[in-house]
Motif scaffolding. Sequence first.
Motif, PDB file in Angstrom:
ATOM      1  N   SER A  81      -9.783  -4.062   9.418  1.00 49.60           N
ATOM      2  CA  SER A  81      -8.954  -3.230   8.553  1.00 49.60           C
ATOM      3  C   SER A  81      -8.420  -2.093   9.418  1.00 49.60           C
ATOM      4  O   SER A  81      -9.051  -1.684  10.387  1.00 49.60           O
ATOM      5  CB  SER A  81      -9.749  -2.699   7.362  1.00 49.60           C
ATOM      6  N   ILE A  82      -7.235  -1.631   9.054  1.00 49.89           N
ATOM      7  CA  ILE A  82      -6.565  -0.602   9.844  1.00 49.89           C
ATOM      8  C   ILE A  82      -5.556   0.100   8.947  1.00 49.89           C
ATOM      9  O   ILE A  82      -5.022  -0.497   8.009  1.00 49.89           O
ATOM     10  CB  ILE A  82      -5.872  -1.226  11.076  1.00 49.89           C
ATOM     11  N   THR A  83      -5.302   1.365   9.226  1.00 50.11           N
ATOM     12  CA  THR A  83      -4.229   2.089   8.550  1.00 50.11           C
ATOM     13  C   THR A  83      -3.112   2.291   9.561  1.00 50.11           C
ATOM     14  O   THR A  83      -3.343   2.802  10.663  1.00 50.11           O
ATOM     15  CB  THR A  83      -4.718   3.449   8.011  1.00 50.11           C
ATOM     16  N   LEU A  84      -1.899   1.872   9.179  1.00 51.24           N
ATOM     17  CA  LEU A  84      -0.721   2.006  10.042  1.00 51.24           C
ATOM     18  C   LEU A  84       0.356   2.799   9.316  1.00 51.24           C
ATOM     19  O   LEU A  84       0.350   2.893   8.091  1.00 51.24           O
ATOM     20  CB  LEU A  84      -0.175   0.624  10.436  1.00 51.24           C
ATOM     21  N   ASN A  85       1.288   3.323  10.079  1.00 52.95           N
ATOM     22  CA  ASN A  85       2.349   4.151   9.544  1.00 52.95           C
ATOM     23  C   ASN A  85       3.617   3.315   9.366  1.00 52.95           C
ATOM     24  O   ASN A  85       4.139   2.765  10.333  1.00 52.95           O
ATOM     25  CB  ASN A  85       2.610   5.318  10.505  1.00 52.95           C
ATOM     26  N   PHE A  86       4.112   3.231   8.144  1.00 53.82           N
ATOM     27  CA  PHE A  86       5.353   2.523   7.832  1.00 53.82           C
ATOM     28  C   PHE A  86       6.344   3.535   7.293  1.00 53.82           C
ATOM     29  O   PHE A  86       6.273   3.914   6.126  1.00 53.82           O
ATOM     30  CB  PHE A  86       5.097   1.415   6.807  1.00 53.82           C
ATOM     31  N   GLY A  87       7.259   4.018   8.139  1.00 56.73           N
ATOM     32  CA  GLY A  87       8.245   5.011   7.712  1.00 56.73           C
ATOM     33  C   GLY A  87       7.602   6.265   7.187  1.00 56.73           C
ATOM     34  O   GLY A  87       7.932   6.713   6.094  1.00 56.73           O
ATOM     35  N   GLN A  89       4.723   6.624   6.028  1.00 53.43           N
ATOM     36  CA  GLN A  89       3.858   6.334   4.891  1.00 53.43           C
ATOM     37  C   GLN A  89       2.653   5.536   5.396  1.00 53.43           C
ATOM     38  O   GLN A  89       2.770   4.345   5.671  1.00 53.43           O
ATOM     39  CB  GLN A  89       4.627   5.532   3.833  1.00 53.43           C
ATOM     40  N   PRO A  90       1.500   6.183   5.546  1.00 57.66           N
ATOM     41  CA  PRO A  90       0.302   5.459   5.989  1.00 57.66           C
ATOM     42  C   PRO A  90      -0.128   4.425   4.953  1.00 57.66           C
ATOM     43  O   PRO A  90      -0.187   4.726   3.761  1.00 57.66           O
ATOM     44  CB  PRO A  90      -0.766   6.551   6.127  1.00 57.66           C
ATOM     45  N   GLU A  91      -0.370   3.205   5.422  1.00 56.63           N
ATOM     46  CA  GLU A  91      -0.784   2.122   4.522  1.00 56.63           C
ATOM     47  C   GLU A  91      -1.978   1.390   5.127  1.00 56.63           C
ATOM     48  O   GLU A  91      -1.942   0.976   6.287  1.00 56.63           O
ATOM     49  CB  GLU A  91       0.355   1.109   4.322  1.00 56.63           C
ATOM     50  N   PRO A  92      -3.029   1.195   4.340  1.00 56.35           N
ATOM     51  CA  PRO A  92      -4.169   0.410   4.823  1.00 56.35           C
ATOM     52  C   PRO A  92      -3.874  -1.088   4.737  1.00 56.35           C
ATOM     53  O   PRO A  92      -3.175  -1.544   3.828  1.00 56.35           O
ATOM     54  CB  PRO A  92      -5.295   0.801   3.869  1.00 56.35           C
TER      55      PRO A  92
END
Length: 153
Positions: A81-87, A89-92
Amino acid sequence: MTRSIDYGTLMHRAMRGLIQTVLTEVAEHGLPGAHHFFITFDTRAPKVEMADWLKSRYPEEMTIVIQHWFDNLVVTDEGFSITLNFGNQPEPLVIPFDAVHTFVDPSVEFGLRFESQDSDEEDEDEDDEDEPQEEPEKPRTEAEVVSLDKFRK
């Protein structure tokens, strides 16, 4: 009863283990040097978890990049599992190793690709035939090392 060694399955398991080991090191110590990863996965696979808006944008397959900013990288025997930044907007995301199609580290020209022997197109062609078909065996998943030429700048 005839027995044989299933090298394809063994290689598949070893390659998934390699990804697990690499991501565990990154979770514990961060990304070393210029290393970064492109990971492509099947968004329809069981146990994949992601925001609904991402799933609608990537209904079949998605490639993530683990490089500059990521958070909460947790690796288990089943996946990560990881949280990434999409525009901004951090999303897990939760990605099982069985959902991974490719793992590439372009900084060292390393890549893995996981493929099944049968394609969806072949299955569609078989559905058009009028003759009765026997139930096909489940396709085995094969592992293959990929060329990284398309990732070079």
